[in-house]
Design an enzyme around this catalytic site. Structure first.
Site, PDB file in Angstrom:
ATOM      1  N   LYS A 169      16.514 -17.526  54.528  1.00 26.46           N
ATOM      2  CA  LYS A 169      16.029 -18.915  54.536  1.00 26.46           C
ATOM      3  C   LYS A 169      16.878 -19.747  53.576  1.00 26.46           C
ATOM      4  CE  LYS A 169      11.695 -21.537  53.932  1.00 26.46           C
ATOM      5  NZ  LYS A 169      10.284 -21.468  53.477  1.00 26.46           N
ATOM      6  N   SER A 221       6.969 -23.275  56.916  1.00 33.73           N
ATOM      7  CA  SER A 221       8.281 -23.878  56.839  1.00 33.73           C
ATOM      8  C   SER A 221       9.445 -22.937  57.160  1.00 33.73           C
ATOM      9  CB  SER A 221       8.509 -24.434  55.437  1.00 33.73           C
ATOM     10  OG  SER A 221       8.529 -23.374  54.487  1.00 33.73           O
ATOM     11  N   SER A 279       3.892 -20.381  54.668  1.00 41.99           N
ATOM     12  CA  SER A 279       5.205 -20.628  55.282  1.00 41.99           C
ATOM     13  C   SER A 279       5.937 -19.398  55.794  1.00 41.99           C
ATOM     14  CB  SER A 279       6.117 -21.371  54.301  1.00 41.99           C
ATOM     15  OG  SER A 279       5.786 -22.743  54.268  1.00 41.99           O
TER      16      SER A 279
END
Lengths: 101, 487
Positions: free
Chosen positions: B75, B150, B174
């Site tokens: 990420k 997210s 997330s």
């Protein structure tokens, strides 16, 4: 009802150092009113004798030896600088010159 | 050779010399480059191939750890030395960290091969991946829908078979929510298990790094590499090393599993509820005793979260001032430069949260909002602790809905925030939670969340593995035609 109005949004955005357009102020006022009305329901919870939790960790005052260790070089630390002047980050003047005389 | 999908399959493939780590890295790089869902922000070909060559040498020498040669995705909020790290924000576009996060260093040391950096909601603020400055990520099950957020790019990179595992961060759901919405396994560790050093800070008392995988065992393997005290992060716990895989085969016979009644109320889609109820029945069939339990303050978790999280974020994001790194937009003086830089560099959701957080911390409102939220946080945490005196783990839906349409909630922040109503209480209490696939509703994946007590990851994995072993849901793959639709 929540206490948010466009003046509050402008004031808080100023504290947070964020420039907003008029359209953003208008939109955020409506959206944040809804959110604050919802989170404001926390007032219903009786917390008279409850201490606050800042962290869930059962740790206090984590100490370590104060040893010299290798860190970043100056060039590594400064390589993302938007503006650089030798070994310094360049910014606009913040101290005005005293008027002479 | 069929493409290996799990860490154990990769390890076997490499050991049997059916493929080299370089072969696997090249194939993963090609898939990442061809990804039609906007899951990737950067593909790090040179770095990946160098790591893969080193992995092949280690494998040839006969003493390679399980993760050696395994392709993974990171990420883009996790700092990577010499590789652009944007946090999904215009304000950090072009930012190249001079050091790597501890979690990246630990995977590097294991010999895992990082293929690149994945798309996310800006500064991890979002539940749909529509808040990225670099465009939304699309769901491989239906490209007209969101993948959740997210960590949407990381979820999609695993769900679509581009990499074997990925790292995400989870502040209020997330990792678990996008895992549920894309049909993979996503795990948030106990707060303090994993170092946050080098991870772009969002809400520091809630953030944890964790893995996306296709199996529970893989999740435990990655956690094994990530967990542990880091001298660079004073909030990591000094716990003894333990074997997180030790209970995976033990089953749930005789275990007590709680079903909190507050998690089966308004707003939950019938298809989600029936898939989760069926999963609970499966665990009961295996010999677990199922008990209804109560977490009475669940309804207040959203309020606690939407004060504490933006308050911490508004302090953390104060560093983006255009002086030392990142975007700078010159104004008439330094304060005006700060305002223009942040006004131009932050997206709408980040601005909303900066304003909300600054408001909650400002004079006159600090006690009414911030301190009040911290007190209710104590209440929520105590309710979990009480429940875990009676049960070994909790079973809940991960998200009240399946993946929703792109654009359907962007103008209604509160309805967007409600996506995380079943995941954010776990962050508030600092507990471990995992989402595993438990079926489909309207042809879209549903996630079952297993929550365990503080530091009880092994128990959590044991329950999740018992369910996974008896079902085929974790083998579900998105329809191939979705890739064509997305293109």
């Amino acid at each position: 009802m929540s206490e948010i109005d466009p003046g509050v949004v402008r004031y808080v955005a100023d504290l947070a150092r964020i420039a907003l357009t008029d359209a953003e102020v208008e939109r955020f006022t409506v959206q944040l009113s809804v959110v604050l009305d919802s989170v404001g329901r926390l007032r219903e919870v009786d917390t008279e004798a409850i201490p606050p939790t800042a962290s869930v960790l059962p740790l206090h005052n984590v100490m370590r030896e104060d040893e010299v260790r290798p860190g970043l070089t100056l060039d590594e630390a400064m390589r993302n600088a938007p503006a650089r002047d030798g070994d310094l980050f360049r910014v606009q003047t913040v101290i005005e010159e005293r008027p002479s005389g | 050779m069929a493409e290996p999908r799990t860490i154990l399959e990769v390890a076997e493939t490499l050991r049997d010399l059916e493929a080299s780590a370089v072969d696997l890295a090249r194939a993963a790089i090609d898939r990442a480059r061809a990804d039609p869902f906007n899951a990737w922000l950067t593909v790090t070909e040179d770095r990946a191939l160098a790591q893969a060559r080193a992995a092949d040498e280690r494998i040839a020498s006969g003493d390679a750890p399980l993760l050696c040669g395994v392709p993974w995705a990171c990420k883009d909020i996790i700092g990577t030395k010499d590789v652009e790290t944007t946090a999904g924000s215009r304000i950090l576009a072009g930012y190249v960290p001079p050091y790597s996060a501890t979690v990246v260093e630990r995977l590097d040391r294991e010999g895992a091969v990082m293929i690149g950096k994945t798309n996310l909601d800006e500064f991890a603020m979002g539940s749909s991946n529509e808040n990225s400055a670099f465009g939304p990520v699309r769901n491989p099950w239906d490209p007209s829908r969101v993948p959740g957020g997210s960590s949407g790019g990381s979820a999609v990179s695993v769900a679509s078979g581009e990499v074997v595992f990925a790292l995400g961060t989870d502040t209020g759901g997330s990792i678990r929510q996008p895992a549920a919405l894309t049909g993979v396994t996503g795990m948030k560790p106990t707060y303090g298990r994993v170092s946050r050093y080098g991870v772009v800070a969002f809400a520091s008392s809630l953030d944890q790094v964790g893995p996306f995988t296709t199996t529970v065992e893989d999740s435990a393997i990655v956690c094994q590499a990530l967990f542990g005290k880091d001298p660079a992060d004073a909030t990591t716990m000094p716990l003894d090393r333990e074997d997180l895989r030790r209970g995976l085969g033990d089953g749930v016979k005789g275990m007590r599993l709680g079903v909190p009644k507050e998690y089966f109320v308004k707003g939950i889609e019938p298809g989600v509820e029936s898939a989760v109820r069926a999963a609970i029945r499966e665990l009961e069939r295996q010999g677990a005793s199922i008990e209804e339990v109560s977490l009475p303050s669940t309804d207040h978790a959203l309020g606690v979260y939407y004060i504490i999280q933006p308050a911490e974020a508004s302090a953390n994001l104060a560093r983006y001032d255009g002086v030392r790194y990142g975007l700078r937009v010159e104004g008439r003086d330094l304060v005006d430069t700060y305002k223009r830089t942040r006004g131009a560099g932050f997206g709408a959701e980040v601005k909303r949260r900066m304003i909300l957080g600054t408001y909650a911390l400002s004079t006159g409102y600090y006690d009414a909002y911030y301190v009040k939220a911290q007190k209710v946080r104590t209440v929520i945490k105590a309710e979990f602790e009480r429940v875990f005196e009676r049960v070994d783990a909790l079973l809940t839906p991960t998200s009240p809905t399946v993946a929703f349409g792109i654009g359907s909630k962007v103008n209604d922040p509160l309805s967007m925030y409600l996506n995380d109503v079943f995941t954010l209480p776990v962050n508030i209490a600092g507990l471990p939670g995992i989402s595993i696939p438990c079926g489909l509703s309207e042809a879209l994946p549903v996630g079952l969340q297993v929550i365990a007590g503080y530091d009880q990851e092994a128990t959590m994995f044991r329950v999740a593995a018992a369910y996974e072993r008896a079902t085929e849901h974790h083998r579900m793959r998105p329809p191939e035609r979705a890739k064509e639709v997305a293109r």
